[in-house]
Scaffold this motif. Structure first.
Motif, PDB file in Angstrom:
ATOM      1  N   SER A   1     -14.038  -2.876   2.532  1.00  0.00           N
ATOM      2  CA  SER A   1     -13.213  -2.357   1.451  1.00  0.00           C
ATOM      3  C   SER A   1     -12.080  -3.357   1.216  1.00  0.00           C
ATOM      4  O   SER A   1     -11.889  -4.284   1.988  1.00  0.00           O
ATOM      5  CB  SER A   1     -12.668  -0.974   1.806  1.00  0.00           C
TER       6      SER A   1
ATOM      7  N   ALA B   1      -9.907  -1.117   7.578  1.00  0.00           N
ATOM      8  CA  ALA B   1      -9.962   0.164   6.850  1.00  0.00           C
ATOM      9  C   ALA B   1     -10.901   1.117   7.542  1.00  0.00           C
ATOM     10  O   ALA B   1     -11.754   0.757   8.287  1.00  0.00           O
ATOM     11  CB  ALA B   1     -10.411  -0.057   5.426  1.00  0.00           C
TER      12      ALA B   1
ATOM     13  N   SER C   1      -7.057   2.865   1.648  1.00  0.00           N
ATOM     14  CA  SER C   1      -7.627   4.172   1.995  1.00  0.00           C
ATOM     15  C   SER C   1      -6.748   4.805   3.070  1.00  0.00           C
ATOM     16  O   SER C   1      -5.871   4.156   3.635  1.00  0.00           O
ATOM     17  CB  SER C   1      -9.060   4.015   2.500  1.00  0.00           C
ATOM     18  N   ASP C   2      -6.991   6.075   3.364  1.00  0.00           N
ATOM     19  CA  ASP C   2      -6.219   6.768   4.403  1.00  0.00           C
ATOM     20  C   ASP C   2      -6.336   6.077   5.757  1.00  0.00           C
ATOM     21  O   ASP C   2      -5.410   6.098   6.561  1.00  0.00           O
ATOM     22  CB  ASP C   2      -6.682   8.216   4.554  1.00  0.00           C
ATOM     23  N   SER C   3      -7.476   5.466   6.018  1.00  0.00           N
ATOM     24  CA  SER C   3      -7.704   4.850   7.326  1.00  0.00           C
ATOM     25  C   SER C   3      -7.217   3.400   7.409  1.00  0.00           C
ATOM     26  O   SER C   3      -7.342   2.767   8.451  1.00  0.00           O
ATOM     27  CB  SER C   3      -9.188   4.907   7.677  1.00  0.00           C
ATOM     28  N   THR C   4      -6.638   2.878   6.337  1.00  0.00           N
ATOM     29  CA  THR C   4      -6.175   1.494   6.309  1.00  0.00           C
ATOM     30  C   THR C   4      -5.061   1.271   7.335  1.00  0.00           C
ATOM     31  O   THR C   4      -4.129   2.057   7.428  1.00  0.00           O
ATOM     32  CB  THR C   4      -5.659   1.122   4.910  1.00  0.00           C
TER      33      THR C   4
ATOM     34  N   GLN D   1      -3.265  -0.505  -3.025  1.00  0.00           N
ATOM     35  CA  GLN D   1      -4.672  -0.095  -3.064  1.00  0.00           C
ATOM     36  C   GLN D   1      -5.133  -0.053  -1.614  1.00  0.00           C
ATOM     37  O   GLN D   1      -5.134  -1.077  -0.936  1.00  0.00           O
ATOM     38  CB  GLN D   1      -5.517  -1.085  -3.853  1.00  0.00           C
TER      39      GLN D   1
ATOM     40  N   GLY E   1      -2.274   3.456   5.762  1.00  0.00           N
ATOM     41  CA  GLY E   1      -2.620   4.220   4.567  1.00  0.00           C
ATOM     42  C   GLY E   1      -2.164   5.657   4.587  1.00  0.00           C
ATOM     43  O   GLY E   1      -2.363   6.379   3.623  1.00  0.00           O
ATOM     44  N   ARG E   2      -1.538   6.097   5.643  1.00  0.00           N
ATOM     45  CA  ARG E   2      -1.114   7.498   5.724  1.00  0.00           C
ATOM     46  C   ARG E   2       0.393   7.645   5.644  1.00  0.00           C
ATOM     47  O   ARG E   2       0.909   8.300   4.768  1.00  0.00           O
ATOM     48  CB  ARG E   2      -1.620   8.138   7.008  1.00  0.00           C
TER      49      ARG E   2
END
Length: 129
Positions: free
Chosen positions: A26, A129, A79-82, A77, A100-101
């Motif tokens: 990603s 990610a 994701s939550d897991s980044t 840009q 990402g959180r």
């Protein structure tokens, strides 16, 4: 009948091979700001955990053209897991974590009360990610 069995086995073998292909990395976008001048730029990198120098990522951008001086950074840009980090490779041992959180914006010098410019050419940026 035997031909049908062989054909079905071949199709299943190809289908299982296709699903075993790893998904592409990603991407993560980092925006760098100089809050004193208003200049900002962004760069997008794959989330492959490879360190990349900010001087390379921001070459030819407004931040790069203004001398690679910045006050803050933000993931735009992701994701939550980044999970990302900015690492100062010039000997100061600064490691600035982003994720990402809970922490997708950071003040680069650590003093949130005022925008203190930091020279970022010696920093690397890397993410998973």
């Amino acid at each position: 009948m035997q031909f049908t069995t062989i054909l079905a086995s071949t199709v299943l073998a190809f289908a299982s091979g296709i699903s075993a292909i790893p998904a592409p990395f990603s991407q993560v976008t980092l925006r760098i700001f100089n809050d004193q001048t208003g200049i900002n730029s962004d760069a997008t990198v794959p989330a492959d955990n490879a360190p990349r120098y900010l001087s390379d990522l921001f070459r030819g951008t407004p931040i790069g053209n203004a001398g690679l001086v910045a006050t803050s950074a933000q993931l735009t840009q992701f994701s939550d897991s980044t999970k990302c980090k900015l690492v100062d490779q010039t000997g100061k041992n600064w490691v600035i974590e982003l994720d990402g959180r809970a922490k997708n914006f950071v003040d680069l010098d650590g003093d949130v009360t005022k925008p203190i410019p930091v020279y970022i050419a010696g920093f690397t940026f890397q993410c998973t990610a």
